[in-house]
Design an enzyme around this catalytic site. Sequence first.
Site, PDB file in Angstrom:
ATOM      1  N   ILE A 274      11.457 -30.385  17.202  1.00  0.00           N
ATOM      2  CA  ILE A 274      12.751 -30.639  17.837  1.00  0.00           C
ATOM      3  C   ILE A 274      12.558 -31.458  19.116  1.00  0.00           C
ATOM      4  CG2 ILE A 274      14.599 -29.510  19.139  1.00  0.00           C
ATOM      5  CD1 ILE A 274      15.157 -29.543  16.226  1.00  0.00           C
ATOM      6  N   TYR A 275      11.497 -31.180  19.859  1.00  0.00           N
ATOM      7  CA  TYR A 275      11.221 -31.981  21.061  1.00  0.00           C
ATOM      8  C   TYR A 275      11.154 -33.465  20.716  1.00  0.00           C
ATOM      9  CZ  TYR A 275       8.415 -34.240  24.677  1.00  0.00           C
ATOM     10  OH  TYR A 275       7.948 -35.119  25.626  1.00  0.00           O
ATOM     11  N   ALA A 276      10.336 -33.803  19.727  1.00  0.00           N
ATOM     12  CA  ALA A 276      10.188 -35.205  19.332  1.00  0.00           C
ATOM     13  C   ALA A 276      11.506 -35.761  18.805  1.00  0.00           C
ATOM     14  CB  ALA A 276       9.102 -35.336  18.276  1.00  0.00           C
TER      15      ALA A 276
END
Length: 349
Positions: A164-166
């Site tokens: 999700i960060y990416a």
Amino acid sequence: MSDPFVVAKPAAGRRVLITGTAGFIGFHLANLLLEEGFLVHGYDGFTDYYDVSLKRARDEHLRRHPGFSATEAMLEDETAVWASAEAFRPEVIVHLAAQAGVRYSLEQPRAYLDSNVIGTFNVMEAARKLEVAHLLMASTSSVYGANEDMPFAETDKADTQLTIYAATKKANESMAHAYAHLWGIPTTMFRFFTVYGPWGRPDLALYKFVDAILEGRPIDIYNNGQMHRDFTFVGDLVRAIRLLVDVPPVRPAVGEAVEDGDSLSPAAPYRVVNIGNSDKVRLLDFVDAIEAELGVNAIRNYMPMQMGDVPATWADASLLQRLTGYRPATDVRDGIARFVAWFRDYYGK
């Protein structure tokens, strides 16, 4: 197209708003710009993702400089973001604040949407309203995701994010392109590669390794050490950002071709730039260098690959060099030595 290399413009009181100045990279960039004579306004929420006292120490250091001012508020607070930007009236915005950390995104994914998507939208809205001369925003090498061809180049397709960060960072790139196209905002996105150095974050590998080794605790080495990273010293990184400030993208004229290897959009004043050392370093060699600098052997706990992680990253930084004449080059052993010196001094170890 003509060679875009330019000599850095004199600061002479130029006004730059930096989000995340109490953070690792934002702190170093603010320091550099203040030393060069810029007026800097910081914006930071002082979240408790890691030790807030370290963030306070960075902020206190910056506040000693007469050219620095700051707002403490969250990126998600649209009113606060706009009030801060409107009062300061920056010529340039550098957006570095974000919910960071690949592994934490597995535990608290909503925090990444709030900060990295909603917060970034608020920053872009401020840039639009103020018609800034250049908006620069942080992305990450994690957007390359499952790509296996290396070194990673900005023109590579990057549609296979693994966390999700990416995914939020790739969303930022898409949002920024749309705003650059719609409103003519010159926008540079930079993709960072494994940044390390003094004043670093406690969740980063170097910090965790040094702290654990000095205290006699084991260190976790994922994928049994069979990983490679393009370690980029923070001083090199912020020097690259400083130089990119003076190279705002220009929308190509109708029918004008974009040079091979340039990520400049044909439809907007928008560009993506890798900032990395252009050198793969094996994780086990990184640990060896830490042990050599500390004069202590680590207790090594070999672990399988963590979910969402990738075995290697490696930057093609030729576009950065073409644009600025600069390429990060600090040897990882020198960078580790500088971190260890700071760590021992700061913590008295």
